[in-house]
Design a protein around this motif. Structure first.
Motif, PDB file in Angstrom:
ATOM      1  N   TYR A  63       5.151  13.094   4.032  1.00 41.23           N
ATOM      2  CA  TYR A  63       5.828  11.809   3.899  1.00 41.23           C
ATOM      3  C   TYR A  63       4.994  10.869   3.033  1.00 41.23           C
ATOM      4  CZ  TYR A  63       8.176  13.669   8.033  1.00 41.23           C
ATOM      5  OH  TYR A  63       8.856  14.480   8.909  1.00 41.23           O
ATOM      6  N   ILE A  64       5.677  10.117   2.184  1.00 46.20           N
ATOM      7  CA  ILE A  64       5.019   9.094   1.363  1.00 46.20           C
ATOM      8  C   ILE A  64       5.748   7.787   1.632  1.00 46.20           C
ATOM      9  CG2 ILE A  64       4.312   8.425  -0.959  1.00 46.20           C
ATOM     10  CD1 ILE A  64       5.017  11.342  -1.818  1.00 46.20           C
ATOM     11  N   ILE A  65       5.031   6.768   2.089  1.00 48.57           N
ATOM     12  CA  ILE A  65       5.663   5.471   2.322  1.00 48.57           C
ATOM     13  C   ILE A  65       4.945   4.390   1.519  1.00 48.57           C
ATOM     14  CG2 ILE A  65       6.471   6.099   4.631  1.00 48.57           C
ATOM     15  CD1 ILE A  65       4.278   4.301   5.802  1.00 48.57           C
ATOM     16  N   TYR A  66       5.713   3.390   1.148  1.00 44.59           N
ATOM     17  CA  TYR A  66       5.191   2.201   0.472  1.00 44.59           C
ATOM     18  C   TYR A  66       5.415   1.021   1.403  1.00 44.59           C
ATOM     19  CZ  TYR A  66       4.704  -1.542  -2.998  1.00 44.59           C
ATOM     20  OH  TYR A  66       4.309  -2.677  -3.694  1.00 44.59           O
ATOM     21  N   ARG A  67       4.329   0.390   1.807  1.00 43.27           N
ATOM     22  CA  ARG A  67       4.432  -0.754   2.715  1.00 43.27           C
ATOM     23  C   ARG A  67       4.418  -2.066   1.936  1.00 43.27           C
ATOM     24  NH1 ARG A  67       3.021  -0.042   8.541  1.00 43.27           N
ATOM     25  NH2 ARG A  67       2.148   2.039   8.823  1.00 43.27           N
ATOM     26  N   HIS A  68       5.237  -2.990   2.409  1.00 43.04           N
ATOM     27  CA  HIS A  68       5.247  -4.359   1.899  1.00 43.04           C
ATOM     28  C   HIS A  68       5.255  -5.274   3.108  1.00 43.04           C
ATOM     29  CE1 HIS A  68       6.035  -7.705  -0.783  1.00 43.04           C
ATOM     30  NE2 HIS A  68       7.039  -8.074  -0.008  1.00 43.04           N
ATOM     31  N   ARG A  78      -4.982   8.899  -5.036  1.00 42.20           N
ATOM     32  CA  ARG A  78      -5.713  10.163  -5.113  1.00 42.20           C
ATOM     33  C   ARG A  78      -6.445  10.447  -3.797  1.00 42.20           C
ATOM     34  NH1 ARG A  78      -6.117  12.851  -9.700  1.00 42.20           N
ATOM     35  NH2 ARG A  78      -5.280  11.910 -11.606  1.00 42.20           N
ATOM     36  N   GLU A  79      -6.952   9.411  -3.165  1.00 41.43           N
ATOM     37  CA  GLU A  79      -7.668   9.595  -1.895  1.00 41.43           C
ATOM     38  C   GLU A  79      -6.703  10.070  -0.805  1.00 41.43           C
ATOM     39  OE1 GLU A  79     -10.208   6.971   1.368  1.00 41.43           O
ATOM     40  OE2 GLU A  79      -9.737   6.125  -0.605  1.00 41.43           O
ATOM     41  N   PHE A  80      -5.522   9.479  -0.732  1.00 36.28           N
ATOM     42  CA  PHE A  80      -4.540   9.879   0.268  1.00 36.28           C
ATOM     43  C   PHE A  80      -4.037  11.299   0.015  1.00 36.28           C
ATOM     44  CE2 PHE A  80      -3.686   5.424   1.676  1.00 36.28           C
ATOM     45  CZ  PHE A  80      -3.720   5.655   3.025  1.00 36.28           C
ATOM     46  N   ALA A  81      -3.884  11.668  -1.289  1.00 38.90           N
ATOM     47  CA  ALA A  81      -3.291  12.956  -1.627  1.00 38.90           C
ATOM     48  C   ALA A  81      -4.238  14.122  -1.398  1.00 38.90           C
ATOM     49  CB  ALA A  81      -2.834  12.953  -3.088  1.00 38.90           C
ATOM     50  N   SER A 128       0.831  -1.195   0.000  1.00 37.74           N
ATOM     51  CA  SER A 128       0.000   0.000   0.000  1.00 37.74           C
ATOM     52  C   SER A 128       0.865   1.244   0.000  1.00 37.74           C
ATOM     53  CB  SER A 128      -0.933   0.015   1.214  1.00 37.74           C
ATOM     54  OG  SER A 128      -0.171   0.090   2.415  1.00 37.74           O
ATOM     55  N   ILE A 129       0.279   2.347  -0.432  1.00 35.47           N
ATOM     56  CA  ILE A 129       0.934   3.651  -0.383  1.00 35.47           C
ATOM     57  C   ILE A 129       0.228   4.487   0.672  1.00 35.47           C
ATOM     58  CG2 ILE A 129      -0.476   4.891  -2.083  1.00 35.47           C
ATOM     59  CD1 ILE A 129       3.302   4.898  -2.299  1.00 35.47           C
ATOM     60  N   GLU A 130       0.972   5.245   1.453  1.00 32.53           N
ATOM     61  CA  GLU A 130       0.383   6.082   2.492  1.00 32.53           C
ATOM     62  C   GLU A 130       1.039   7.455   2.445  1.00 32.53           C
ATOM     63  OE1 GLU A 130       0.713   4.018   6.250  1.00 32.53           O
ATOM     64  OE2 GLU A 130       0.215   2.098   5.286  1.00 32.53           O
ATOM     65  N   ILE A 131       0.219   8.492   2.554  1.00 29.44           N
ATOM     66  CA  ILE A 131       0.685   9.875   2.498  1.00 29.44           C
ATOM     67  C   ILE A 131       0.216  10.577   3.772  1.00 29.44           C
ATOM     68  CG2 ILE A 131       0.607  12.036   1.183  1.00 29.44           C
ATOM     69  CD1 ILE A 131      -0.210  10.323  -1.279  1.00 29.44           C
ATOM     70  N   PHE A 132       1.135  11.238   4.480  1.00 33.18           N
ATOM     71  CA  PHE A 132       0.766  11.831   5.765  1.00 33.18           C
ATOM     72  C   PHE A 132       1.760  12.916   6.155  1.00 33.18           C
ATOM     73  CE2 PHE A 132       3.323   8.054   6.298  1.00 33.18           C
ATOM     74  CZ  PHE A 132       4.323   8.437   7.171  1.00 33.18           C
ATOM     75  N   THR A 133       1.399  13.680   7.171  1.00 35.72           N
ATOM     76  CA  THR A 133       2.278  14.663   7.790  1.00 35.72           C
ATOM     77  C   THR A 133       2.409  14.310   9.268  1.00 35.72           C
ATOM     78  OG1 THR A 133       0.537  16.202   8.477  1.00 35.72           O
ATOM     79  CG2 THR A 133       1.361  16.424   6.209  1.00 35.72           C
ATOM     80  N   GLN A 134       3.192  15.086  10.002  1.00 39.06           N
ATOM     81  CA  GLN A 134       3.276  14.857  11.442  1.00 39.06           C
ATOM     82  C   GLN A 134       1.929  15.064  12.112  1.00 39.06           C
ATOM     83  OE1 GLN A 134       6.390  17.212  13.197  1.00 39.06           O
ATOM     84  NE2 GLN A 134       8.027  16.054  12.220  1.00 39.06           N
ATOM     85  N   LEU A 135       1.100  15.919  11.533  1.00 37.96           N
ATOM     86  CA  LEU A 135      -0.200  16.227  12.132  1.00 37.96           C
ATOM     87  C   LEU A 135      -1.280  15.220  11.766  1.00 37.96           C
ATOM     88  CD1 LEU A 135      -0.261  20.107  11.596  1.00 37.96           C
ATOM     89  CD2 LEU A 135       0.475  18.823  13.622  1.00 37.96           C
ATOM     90  N   THR A 136      -1.138  14.546  10.619  1.00 38.80           N
ATOM     91  CA  THR A 136      -2.180  13.618  10.172  1.00 38.80           C
ATOM     92  C   THR A 136      -1.780  12.157  10.335  1.00 38.80           C
ATOM     93  OG1 THR A 136      -1.388  13.574   7.861  1.00 38.80           O
ATOM     94  CG2 THR A 136      -2.980  15.302   8.472  1.00 38.80           C
ATOM     95  N   ALA A 137      -0.554  11.888  10.742  1.00 31.84           N
ATOM     96  CA  ALA A 137      -0.070  10.509  10.859  1.00 31.84           C
ATOM     97  C   ALA A 137      -0.896   9.733  11.885  1.00 31.84           C
ATOM     98  CB  ALA A 137       1.399  10.488  11.260  1.00 31.84           C
ATOM     99  N   THR A 138      -1.124   8.463  11.591  1.00 27.34           N
ATOM    100  CA  THR A 138      -1.845   7.573  12.505  1.00 27.34           C
ATOM    101  C   THR A 138      -1.027   6.297  12.696  1.00 27.34           C
ATOM    102  OG1 THR A 138      -3.081   6.561  10.676  1.00 27.34           O
ATOM    103  CG2 THR A 138      -4.098   8.452  11.777  1.00 27.34           C
TER     104      THR A 138
END
Length: 199
Positions: free
Chosen positions: A54-59, A195-198, A2-12
């Motif tokens: 930040y943009i991360i790709y999880r495996h 697009r949803e994450f961005a 999966s791809i995840e896009i976040f900031t320090q304020l929105t990170a979960t």
């Protein structure tokens, strides 16, 4: 995967911890950087602030690829640390120009490396469209830049040694990050998720 896009304020959850730990493994353990901040297996610097994205790709639930972007009307690394790479007149300075740093793609991804890179680039495009970004600026060795964006890179200025690598500065057109032939292979569900994450 999966791809995840976040900031320090929105990170979960463990999103921030995952990207700091990946940076430790890639930048310090793999590349051998010795002049970086590290606490409890997590690499960080002064550009980790609430405005950074930040943009991360999880495996298999682990962040195996990532990048960080920061707008260039705020303090950013190229201007603060390596301005001689481009010269004062060529430094980016607006909120339509963003700096791309901490690009990490682990070899453990194997055959997934190509997909991870494509997903990261697609995320950059989606963010650029949402935030009206024109250019992504970077510093790095030519082989890494040309692997990421072989069809879309513009070098500015002369190169110089940074650590153990001969590096250049330059930029990519923000809405042209993914190669056309690669874009055609992307799964529709991946495009929608990015697009949803961005947004």
């Amino acid at each position: 995967m999966s791809i995840e896009i976040f900031t320090q304020l929105t990170a979960t959850g463990d999103q921030l911890e995952q990207q700091y730990a990946l940076r430790q493994r890639f930048c310090i353990d793999h590349l051998g950087w010795t002049d970086r901040n590290s606490v409890e297996g997590m690499e960080y610097d002064q550009y980790d602030h609430p405005a950074a994205i930040y943009i991360i790709y999880r495996h298999e639930d682990v962040a195996r690829a990532m990048m960080r972007i920061t707008q260039c009307d705020l303090p950013f690394m190229l201007k603060d640390v390596w301005p001689s790479l481009v010269g004062e007149d060529d430094l980016p300075s607006t909120d339509r120009q963003w700096e791309l740093t901490r690009l990490c793609v682990e070899r453990e991804l194997g055959k997934e490396r190509g997909r991870a890179i494509t997903m990261l680039l697609a995320a950059l495009e989606a963010i650029a469209e949402h935030r009206e970004i024109d250019e992504y600026w970077w510093v790095g060795p030519k082989h890494r830049i040309e692997t990421m964006a072989p069809h879309n890179h513009h070098y500015v200025g002369e190169g110089q040694m940074i650590g153990t690598e001969y590096c250049f500065a330059g930029y990519c057109d923000a809405l042209n990050m993914v190669k056309p032939e690669t874009r055609a292979d992307m799964e529709p569900r991946d495009v929608l998720a990015i697009r949803e994450f961005a947004a």
